[in-house]
Write a protein that holds these residues in place. Sequence first.
Motif, PDB file in Angstrom:
ATOM      1  N   LEU A 142       1.128  -1.117  -0.254  1.00 27.02           N
ATOM      2  CA  LEU A 142       0.091  -0.058   0.121  1.00 27.02           C
ATOM      3  C   LEU A 142       0.547   0.856  -0.001  1.00 27.02           C
ATOM      4  CD1 LEU A 142      -2.876  -1.099   2.664  1.00 27.02           C
ATOM      5  CD2 LEU A 142      -3.088  -1.024  -0.079  1.00 27.02           C
ATOM      6  N   LYS A 143       2.252   1.186   0.299  1.00 22.88           N
ATOM      7  CA  LYS A 143       3.196   2.370  -0.002  1.00 22.88           C
ATOM      8  C   LYS A 143       3.373   2.123  -1.364  1.00 22.88           C
ATOM      9  CE  LYS A 143       4.999   1.598   4.605  1.00 22.88           C
ATOM     10  NZ  LYS A 143       6.298   1.247   5.275  1.00 22.88           N
ATOM     11  N   ILE A 144       2.958   1.282  -2.307  1.00 23.48           N
ATOM     12  CA  ILE A 144       3.398   1.548  -4.118  1.00 23.48           C
ATOM     13  C   ILE A 144       2.288   1.600  -4.467  1.00 23.48           C
ATOM     14  CG2 ILE A 144       4.280   0.162  -5.595  1.00 23.48           C
ATOM     15  CD1 ILE A 144       6.089  -1.192  -3.502  1.00 23.48           C
ATOM     16  N   ILE A 145       1.617   0.591  -3.887  1.00 20.78           N
ATOM     17  CA  ILE A 145      -0.394   0.372  -5.382  1.00 20.78           C
ATOM     18  C   ILE A 145      -1.585   1.347  -4.154  1.00 20.78           C
ATOM     19  CG2 ILE A 145       1.445  -0.759  -6.571  1.00 20.78           C
ATOM     20  CD1 ILE A 145      -0.643  -2.869  -4.792  1.00 20.78           C
ATOM     21  N   SER A 146      -2.730   2.041  -4.552  1.00 18.26           N
ATOM     22  CA  SER A 146      -3.787   2.097  -4.293  1.00 18.26           C
ATOM     23  C   SER A 146      -4.287   1.344  -3.668  1.00 18.26           C
ATOM     24  CB  SER A 146      -4.192   2.390  -5.363  1.00 18.26           C
ATOM     25  OG  SER A 146      -5.229   2.037  -5.758  1.00 18.26           O
ATOM     26  N   LYS A 147      -5.311   1.504  -1.969  1.00 22.68           N
ATOM     27  CA  LYS A 147      -6.015  -0.026  -2.231  1.00 22.68           C
ATOM     28  C   LYS A 147      -6.460  -0.446  -3.015  1.00 22.68           C
ATOM     29  CE  LYS A 147      -9.967   0.818   1.306  1.00 22.68           C
ATOM     30  NZ  LYS A 147     -10.272   1.219   1.822  1.00 22.68           N
ATOM     31  N   GLU A 148      -7.188   0.061  -4.362  1.00 25.91           N
ATOM     32  CA  GLU A 148      -8.285  -0.421  -5.410  1.00 25.91           C
ATOM     33  C   GLU A 148      -6.969  -1.169  -6.094  1.00 25.91           C
ATOM     34  OE1 GLU A 148      -8.450   2.758  -4.859  1.00 25.91           O
ATOM     35  OE2 GLU A 148     -10.337   3.289  -3.953  1.00 25.91           O
ATOM     36  N   GLN A 149      -6.119  -0.968  -6.578  1.00 30.98           N
ATOM     37  CA  GLN A 149      -4.973  -1.910  -7.184  1.00 30.98           C
ATOM     38  C   GLN A 149      -4.705  -3.257  -6.136  1.00 30.98           C
ATOM     39  OE1 GLN A 149      -2.389   0.885  -7.574  1.00 30.98           O
ATOM     40  NE2 GLN A 149      -2.651   0.537  -9.933  1.00 30.98           N
ATOM     41  N   TYR A 150      -4.482  -3.395  -4.640  1.00 36.63           N
ATOM     42  CA  TYR A 150      -4.516  -3.825  -3.980  1.00 36.63           C
ATOM     43  C   TYR A 150      -6.028  -5.042  -4.231  1.00 36.63           C
ATOM     44  CZ  TYR A 150      -2.917  -6.761   0.043  1.00 36.63           C
ATOM     45  OH  TYR A 150      -3.384  -7.845   1.050  1.00 36.63           O
ATOM     46  N   GLY A 151      -6.610  -4.528  -3.922  1.00 33.24           N
ATOM     47  CA  GLY A 151      -7.962  -5.410  -3.891  1.00 33.24           C
ATOM     48  C   GLY A 151      -7.634  -5.904  -5.318  1.00 33.24           C
ATOM     49  N   VAL A 152      -7.410  -5.865  -6.353  1.00 38.70           N
ATOM     50  CA  VAL A 152      -7.374  -6.371  -7.839  1.00 38.70           C
ATOM     51  C   VAL A 152      -6.197  -7.120  -7.860  1.00 38.70           C
ATOM     52  CG1 VAL A 152      -7.391  -6.262 -10.029  1.00 38.70           C
ATOM     53  CG2 VAL A 152      -8.274  -4.450  -9.329  1.00 38.70           C
ATOM     54  N   LEU A 153      -5.430  -7.045  -7.139  1.00 40.78           N
ATOM     55  CA  LEU A 153      -3.730  -7.595  -7.755  1.00 40.78           C
ATOM     56  C   LEU A 153      -3.437  -8.392  -6.397  1.00 40.78           C
ATOM     57  CD1 LEU A 153      -1.161  -4.773  -8.552  1.00 40.78           C
ATOM     58  CD2 LEU A 153      -1.858  -6.881 -10.309  1.00 40.78           C
ATOM     59  N   PHE A 154      -4.093  -8.740  -5.372  1.00 37.76           N
ATOM     60  CA  PHE A 154      -3.430  -9.309  -4.249  1.00 37.76           C
ATOM     61  C   PHE A 154      -5.364 -10.083  -3.762  1.00 37.76           C
ATOM     62  CE2 PHE A 154       0.002  -6.792  -5.062  1.00 37.76           C
ATOM     63  CZ  PHE A 154       1.307  -7.327  -5.726  1.00 37.76           C
ATOM     64  N   GLN A 155      -6.213  -9.408  -4.023  1.00 34.28           N
ATOM     65  CA  GLN A 155      -7.752 -10.021  -3.610  1.00 34.28           C
ATOM     66  C   GLN A 155      -8.696 -10.706  -4.796  1.00 34.28           C
ATOM     67  OE1 GLN A 155      -8.383  -6.622  -0.768  1.00 34.28           O
ATOM     68  NE2 GLN A 155      -7.823  -7.823   1.293  1.00 34.28           N
ATOM     69  N   GLU A 156      -7.786 -10.470  -5.802  1.00 38.50           N
ATOM     70  CA  GLU A 156      -8.631 -11.592  -7.074  1.00 38.50           C
ATOM     71  C   GLU A 156     -10.126 -10.436  -7.501  1.00 38.50           C
ATOM     72  OE1 GLU A 156      -8.430 -15.043  -6.930  1.00 38.50           O
ATOM     73  OE2 GLU A 156      -5.564 -15.297  -7.456  1.00 38.50           O
TER      74      GLU A 156
ATOM     75  N   LYS B  92      -6.771 -16.908 -28.345  1.00 39.82           N
ATOM     76  CA  LYS B  92      -6.374 -16.064 -27.123  1.00 39.82           C
ATOM     77  C   LYS B  92      -6.962 -15.062 -26.504  1.00 39.82           C
ATOM     78  CE  LYS B  92      -4.392 -20.047 -25.235  1.00 39.82           C
ATOM     79  NZ  LYS B  92      -5.377 -21.333 -24.837  1.00 39.82           N
ATOM     80  N   ARG B  93      -7.725 -14.624 -25.124  1.00 32.98           N
ATOM     81  CA  ARG B  93      -8.213 -13.193 -25.295  1.00 32.98           C
ATOM     82  C   ARG B  93      -7.247 -13.074 -23.387  1.00 32.98           C
ATOM     83  NH1 ARG B  93     -12.892 -11.441 -22.473  1.00 32.98           N
ATOM     84  NH2 ARG B  93     -13.957 -13.212 -23.426  1.00 32.98           N
ATOM     85  N   TYR B  94      -6.245 -12.041 -23.097  1.00 31.89           N
ATOM     86  CA  TYR B  94      -5.916 -11.676 -21.863  1.00 31.89           C
ATOM     87  C   TYR B  94      -7.357 -10.998 -21.982  1.00 31.89           C
ATOM     88  CZ  TYR B  94      -2.534 -15.185 -22.333  1.00 31.89           C
ATOM     89  OH  TYR B  94      -1.213 -16.874 -22.998  1.00 31.89           O
ATOM     90  N   CYS B  95      -7.936 -11.436 -20.596  1.00 31.18           N
ATOM     91  CA  CYS B  95      -8.452  -9.822 -20.314  1.00 31.18           C
ATOM     92  C   CYS B  95      -8.365  -9.667 -19.064  1.00 31.18           C
ATOM     93  CB  CYS B  95     -10.569 -10.851 -19.776  1.00 31.18           C
ATOM     94  SG  CYS B  95     -11.351  -9.135 -19.312  1.00 31.18           S
ATOM     95  N   ASN B  96      -7.415  -8.056 -18.825  1.00 33.92           N
ATOM     96  CA  ASN B  96      -6.687  -8.091 -17.822  1.00 33.92           C
ATOM     97  C   ASN B  96      -7.477  -6.443 -17.219  1.00 33.92           C
ATOM     98  OD1 ASN B  96      -3.142  -8.092 -18.269  1.00 33.92           O
ATOM     99  ND2 ASN B  96      -4.466  -6.717 -16.931  1.00 33.92           N
ATOM    100  N   ASN B  97      -7.208  -6.823 -16.145  1.00 32.08           N
ATOM    101  CA  ASN B  97      -7.708  -5.706 -15.273  1.00 32.08           C
ATOM    102  C   ASN B  97      -6.863  -4.399 -15.056  1.00 32.08           C
ATOM    103  OD1 ASN B  97     -10.119  -6.168 -13.021  1.00 32.08           O
ATOM    104  ND2 ASN B  97      -8.832  -7.818 -13.047  1.00 32.08           N
ATOM    105  N   GLY B  98      -7.225  -2.907 -15.854  1.00 36.91           N
ATOM    106  CA  GLY B  98      -6.655  -2.070 -15.699  1.00 36.91           C
ATOM    107  C   GLY B  98      -6.411  -1.246 -14.944  1.00 36.91           C
ATOM    108  N   LEU B  99      -6.594  -2.127 -13.946  1.00 41.01           N
ATOM    109  CA  LEU B  99      -5.608  -1.615 -12.602  1.00 41.01           C
ATOM    110  C   LEU B  99      -4.819  -1.873 -12.571  1.00 41.01           C
ATOM    111  CD1 LEU B  99      -8.702  -0.403 -10.621  1.00 41.01           C
ATOM    112  CD2 LEU B  99      -7.374   1.257 -11.084  1.00 41.01           C
ATOM    113  N   ALA B 100      -4.192  -3.362 -12.653  1.00 38.65           N
ATOM    114  CA  ALA B 100      -3.362  -3.854 -12.104  1.00 38.65           C
ATOM    115  C   ALA B 100      -1.738  -3.948 -13.627  1.00 38.65           C
ATOM    116  CB  ALA B 100      -3.829  -5.375 -12.520  1.00 38.65           C
TER     117      ALA B 100
END
Length: 170
Positions: free
Chosen positions: A43-57, A146-154
């Motif tokens: 959370l010192k590097i990324i936002s809370k929303e980004q953390y939710g996507v990246l590390f809580q899926e 293939k379609r890699y469907c990516n979260n933009g926040l990630a």
Amino acid sequence: MKRRHFLLSTLGTLGTGWFATSLVQQVALAGEFKVNKRKEDWLKIISKEQYGVLFQEDTERPWSSPLNDEKRKGTFVCAACSQPLFKSDSKFNSGTGWPSFFQSIAGALGTKRDFKLILPRTEYHCSNCGGHQGHVFDDGPPPTGKRYCNNGLALKFVADGEALPEVLKS
């Protein structure tokens, strides 16, 4: 009545088994990556929303990412650790509301099965930090299908001509 009880009992058991399997998979993933940080450090590097996507899926709302409309030449990197994941020439408009790609950079992603919507899907993560990026499907354009469907926040976008950020090592 007995049949209903049996069905509910069976579904409950399957659900518990699925939860336990999912939990074991999550625990098994921890520590498999070069970069492992505590939540406070991320959370010192990324936002809370980004953390939710990246590390809580979590999944961001469709059409909410400005990267969905990004058309410049460049590289899409992991928002957490800056590892390059996709080149812009593999991006396409899938009409889904999330940035989509038909090919990743070799070695940049790892995959695992996901049963969160009951039907199995393949989710993919940054191979450096384990950050959840999205899901890959077999309905993309040639040449890979293939379609890699990516979260933009990630993701972060780095335009050609700009220096790529240093990839986190630990």
